[in-house]
Design a protein around this motif. Sequence first.
Motif, short mmCIF file in Angstrom:
data_model
loop_
_atom_site.label_atom_id
_atom_site.label_comp_id
_atom_site.label_asym_id
_atom_site.label_seq_id
_atom_site.Cartn_x
_atom_site.Cartn_y
_atom_site.Cartn_z
N LEU A 1 0.82 -1.21 0.00
CA LEU A 1 0.00 0.00 0.00
C LEU A 1 0.85 1.26 0.00
O LEU A 1 0.35 2.35 -0.30
CB LEU A 1 -0.93 0.00 1.22
CG LEU A 1 -1.96 -1.13 1.28
CD1 LEU A 1 -2.87 -0.95 2.47
CD2 LEU A 1 -2.78 -1.22 0.01
N GLY A 2 2.13 1.12 0.33
CA GLY A 2 3.01 2.28 0.32
C GLY A 2 3.21 2.88 -1.05
O GLY A 2 3.65 4.03 -1.18
N HIS A 3 2.89 2.11 -2.11
CA HIS A 3 3.03 2.63 -3.46
C HIS A 3 1.82 3.49 -3.87
O HIS A 3 1.86 4.15 -4.91
CB HIS A 3 3.17 1.48 -4.47
CG HIS A 3 4.48 0.77 -4.39
ND1 HIS A 3 4.59 -0.51 -3.91
CD2 HIS A 3 5.73 1.17 -4.69
CE1 HIS A 3 5.86 -0.87 -3.95
NE2 HIS A 3 6.57 0.13 -4.42
N ALA A 4 0.78 3.43 -3.08
CA ALA A 4 -0.44 4.13 -3.44
C ALA A 4 -0.32 5.62 -3.13
O ALA A 4 0.28 6.01 -2.12
CB ALA A 4 -1.63 3.55 -2.69
N PRO A 5 -0.90 6.48 -3.97
CA PRO A 5 -0.94 7.90 -3.62
C PRO A 5 -1.83 8.10 -2.39
O PRO A 5 -2.93 7.53 -2.33
CB PRO A 5 -1.55 8.56 -4.87
CG PRO A 5 -2.29 7.46 -5.56
CD PRO A 5 -1.54 6.20 -5.26
N PRO A 6 -1.38 8.84 -1.39
CA PRO A 6 -2.17 8.98 -0.16
C PRO A 6 -3.61 9.40 -0.38
O PRO A 6 -4.52 8.92 0.30
CB PRO A 6 -1.38 10.04 0.63
CG PRO A 6 0.03 9.87 0.17
CD PRO A 6 -0.08 9.53 -1.30
N ALA A 7 -3.85 10.27 -1.38
CA ALA A 7 -5.21 10.77 -1.62
C ALA A 7 -6.19 9.67 -2.02
O ALA A 7 -7.40 9.85 -1.92
CB ALA A 7 -5.19 11.84 -2.70
N MET A 8 -5.67 8.51 -2.45
CA MET A 8 -6.54 7.41 -2.84
C MET A 8 -7.36 6.91 -1.65
O MET A 8 -8.43 6.33 -1.82
CB MET A 8 -5.69 6.27 -3.41
CG MET A 8 -6.50 5.05 -3.82
SD MET A 8 -5.45 3.84 -4.67
CE MET A 8 -6.61 2.50 -4.91
N PHE A 9 -6.87 7.17 -0.42
CA PHE A 9 -7.52 6.62 0.77
C PHE A 9 -8.36 7.65 1.52
O PHE A 9 -8.86 7.36 2.60
CB PHE A 9 -6.45 6.06 1.72
CG PHE A 9 -5.63 4.96 1.11
CD1 PHE A 9 -6.16 3.69 0.93
CD2 PHE A 9 -4.34 5.21 0.68
CE1 PHE A 9 -5.39 2.68 0.36
CE2 PHE A 9 -3.58 4.20 0.10
CZ PHE A 9 -4.11 2.94 -0.06
N GLN A 10 -8.55 8.81 0.95
CA GLN A 10 -9.19 9.88 1.71
C GLN A 10 -10.66 9.59 2.03
O GLN A 10 -11.20 10.13 3.01
CB GLN A 10 -9.08 11.20 0.95
CG GLN A 10 -9.76 11.21 -0.41
CD GLN A 10 -9.46 12.45 -1.21
OE1 GLN A 10 -8.72 13.33 -0.76
NE2 GLN A 10 -10.04 12.56 -2.39
N ASN A 11 -11.30 8.72 1.23
CA ASN A 11 -12.70 8.35 1.50
C ASN A 11 -12.85 6.90 1.93
O ASN A 11 -13.98 6.41 2.07
CB ASN A 11 -13.55 8.60 0.25
CG ASN A 11 -13.68 10.07 -0.08
OD1 ASN A 11 -14.12 10.86 0.75
ND2 ASN A 11 -13.28 10.46 -1.29
#
Length: 360
Positions: free
Chosen positions: A118-128
Amino acid sequence: MDWSKFLFGYEEALCEGHAPPAMFQNLQSLSISKCKLLQGSLFTSDGAQCLSQLNCLELHKCERLERIVEASNKKIILPKLKKLTLKVLPMFYESSTFDIECPSLEHLKLSRLPTVSLGHAPPAMFQNLQSLSISECKLLEGRLFTYDVVLCLSQLNFLELLHCPLLERIVEASNKKVILPKLKKLSLLDVPKLYYGSATFDIVCPSLEKLSLTGCPPLQYMEVRKIDLFDLATVSICNGPSRLPPAVFQNLQSLSIEWCKLEGSLFTYDVAQCLSQLSSLKLKNCPQLKRIVEASNKKIILPELKQLSLWYLPMLYYESATFDIVCPSLEELHLWDCAKFSASSSDFHSRKQVRLGWWT
């Protein structure tokens, strides 16, 4: 034709990459399971750019699938995708998922993937993101979230980690506290390397209501309303370097401990004084437990305790003359195979009629 619910009769075109991109422009939900034809990438980059209405994607047992969208230098956005499930995809290049931007993602389930990062994911992907379940990802190691990602988890209310034998931390180590303001349920099953000590615990969950731990070390500091502990090698609430601070228990309403190696006393006197909200206590198959509260010359009052269940606690010792726990709200008392527990229901000094279940 409206493809908003499913694809039927076009499996070969989809799996071989021949489906026209316009076919997907109204697609809202796509579920593919046990598809042996599907290999490589599910969508071309042109096809993915037409998925503006897609809100649910489920992929299960597609043994040759490697990516959701083919590799390209184009930016892919799935603006309405809310639910993503990836299960049993042995060839899947998981980090390729995070080449796709999903700003509306609410529910993410990952199971039996060859890698999880999950560290490869852009942080904004998890905002919701509201719920995250990761199971049987045996190569998930080290930490689950980077500090930047966890700062975006303001909507997360459910986190489940199952059978992840190499996972050591939920959040990477830092000198900062992490707040998960809406997390209500945390379930950990068979995560044997996960460790947090009370001195280093850096996650605050003010809304947490239920903590379930099975076959993994207990998290050592968390304010909760409900705790279920099952089949733990050790539970150290009273003694030792990993003992729990009393403040952990100030909002605790329900505590269940089953099949755990729990020795001596469950609570210290200081901890017992914080149990003002405890309404249900269940202790089962803890053969080394001798006392609920450590011995002292003071009475312990559990003002809200209504249900007390004690099952197979052969070393638990209380007698009427020395019984030191007062439960004025007690309504139900269940005893089974507690040979050394001789205190009667009247010794609890309840203001209510106590219903008994008593077996030896």
